[in-house]
Design an enzyme around this catalytic site. Structure first.
Site, PDB file in Angstrom:
ATOM      1  N   ILE A  39       0.901  -1.160   0.000  1.00 12.59           N
ATOM      2  CA  ILE A  39       0.000   0.000   0.000  1.00 12.59           C
ATOM      3  C   ILE A  39       0.940   1.211   0.000  1.00 12.59           C
ATOM      4  O   ILE A  39       1.974   1.200   0.666  1.00 12.59           O
ATOM      5  CB  ILE A  39      -0.925  -0.028   1.248  1.00 12.59           C
ATOM      6  CG1 ILE A  39      -1.916   1.141   1.273  1.00 12.59           C
ATOM      7  CG2 ILE A  39      -0.142  -0.072   2.547  1.00 12.59           C
ATOM      8  CD1 ILE A  39      -2.962   1.026   2.421  1.00 12.59           C
ATOM      9  N   SER A  40       0.621   2.245  -0.781  1.00 13.13           N
ATOM     10  CA  SER A  40       1.532   3.392  -0.879  1.00 13.13           C
ATOM     11  C   SER A  40       1.585   4.189   0.432  1.00 13.13           C
ATOM     12  O   SER A  40       0.681   4.124   1.251  1.00 13.13           O
ATOM     13  CB  SER A  40       1.065   4.333  -1.987  1.00 13.13           C
ATOM     14  OG  SER A  40       1.017   3.667  -3.222  1.00 13.13           O
ATOM     15  N   HIS A  41       2.682   4.970   0.585  1.00 14.31           N
ATOM     16  CA  HIS A  41       2.781   5.924   1.693  1.00 14.31           C
ATOM     17  C   HIS A  41       1.564   6.841   1.666  1.00 14.31           C
ATOM     18  O   HIS A  41       1.164   7.284   0.575  1.00 14.31           O
ATOM     19  CB  HIS A  41       3.967   6.875   1.482  1.00 14.31           C
ATOM     20  CG  HIS A  41       5.292   6.307   1.797  1.00 14.31           C
ATOM     21  ND1 HIS A  41       5.929   5.411   0.987  1.00 14.31           N
ATOM     22  CD2 HIS A  41       6.134   6.557   2.830  1.00 14.31           C
ATOM     23  CE1 HIS A  41       7.103   5.119   1.511  1.00 14.31           C
ATOM     24  NE2 HIS A  41       7.244   5.794   2.625  1.00 14.31           N
TER      25      HIS A  41
END
Ligand code: SAH
Length: 214
Positions: free
Chosen positions: A63-65
């Site tokens: 999951i992205s930052h």
């Protein structure tokens, strides 16, 4: 899954941190404050869900930052009702943020396991995104054209199909680079169909791969 006052408090802190890092769009910040990011992570990560960190979400993906999610969403300059194509549904967190901001979202994921998981959680949160298991390089011709396109994996080049499926006046945000790092590209298509692009910093995404995985 429950969303407690503690989680809400942690989200408030995260929003403050994102503001400090330069995110200004009120609708984007409000969406980060609203969407429970810990619902998208394995229970073991619940405590850290609101730190500015990426996490494993299965099938070797992350999951992205939160900063990356906020940054890309802000670049889209969303208006309510915008039709947005997302490549790389992953956990469904970015998808939910786009919905919360008022977009009509179409999202493609090439890992079946992740597609199935996101297809459960996104509607559970009350968002009505259209999800598909497939290859993002092809875009989604039957729902094109799109006002905005967001790619959340590192692409080796800008796929022609995606450019074709972008409306005149549309915006595409796509990290470009075949290695570990990518340059964030903001591509605009004017009313005549002419393209312009801007480079907006270096990020690190999982790679955009060809075809679907099992
Ligand atoms: N937006 C996601 C980020 C997930 S990471 C989130 O909020 O969680 C990027 C995702 O892109 C991964 O799940 C990966 O499987 C997917 N991906 C990689 N190549 C792809 C392709 N060609 N088409 C669609 N999805 C792709």
């Amino acid at each position: 899954m429950i969303d407690t006052y503690r989680h809400k408090g942690l989200r408030k802190k995260l929003v403050e941190a994102l503001e400090e890092k330069g995110i200004k769009d009120e609708a984007v910040l409000k969406a980060i404050l609203t969407v429970p990011r810990h619902f998208f992570l394995d229970a073991v990560f619940t405590e850290q869900a609101y730190s500015n960190m990426p996490f494993q979400i299965g099938a070797g993906q992350t999951i992205s930052h939160p900063f990356t999610v906020a940054f890309q969403t802000e670049l889209l300059a969303l208006k309510k009702g915008d039709r947005v194509l997302e490549i790389g549904t992953g956990s469904g967190f970015q998808t939910s943020i786009l919905c919360e901001v008022g977009a009509k979202v179409f999202s493609i994921e090439r890992q079946r396991e992740l597609y199935l998981k996101a297809n459960r959680i996104v509607p559970k949160l009350g968002y009505n995104a259209k999800l598909k298991y497939g290859d993002g390089y092809k875009g989604w011709p039957s729902f094109a054209p799109f006002d905005k396109i967001i790619v959340t994996c590192g692409a080796p080049f800008v796929p022609d199909e995606l450019v074709e499926q972008l409306k005149p006046g549309g915006i595409m945000v796509i990290p470009i680079g075949a290695g570990k790092e990518q340059e964030m590209l903001l591509i605009k298509k004017d009313q005549e169909g002419k393209l312009s692009q801007e480079k907006l910093g270096v990020f690190s995404f999982v790679p955009m791969l060809k075809e679907t995985a099992k």
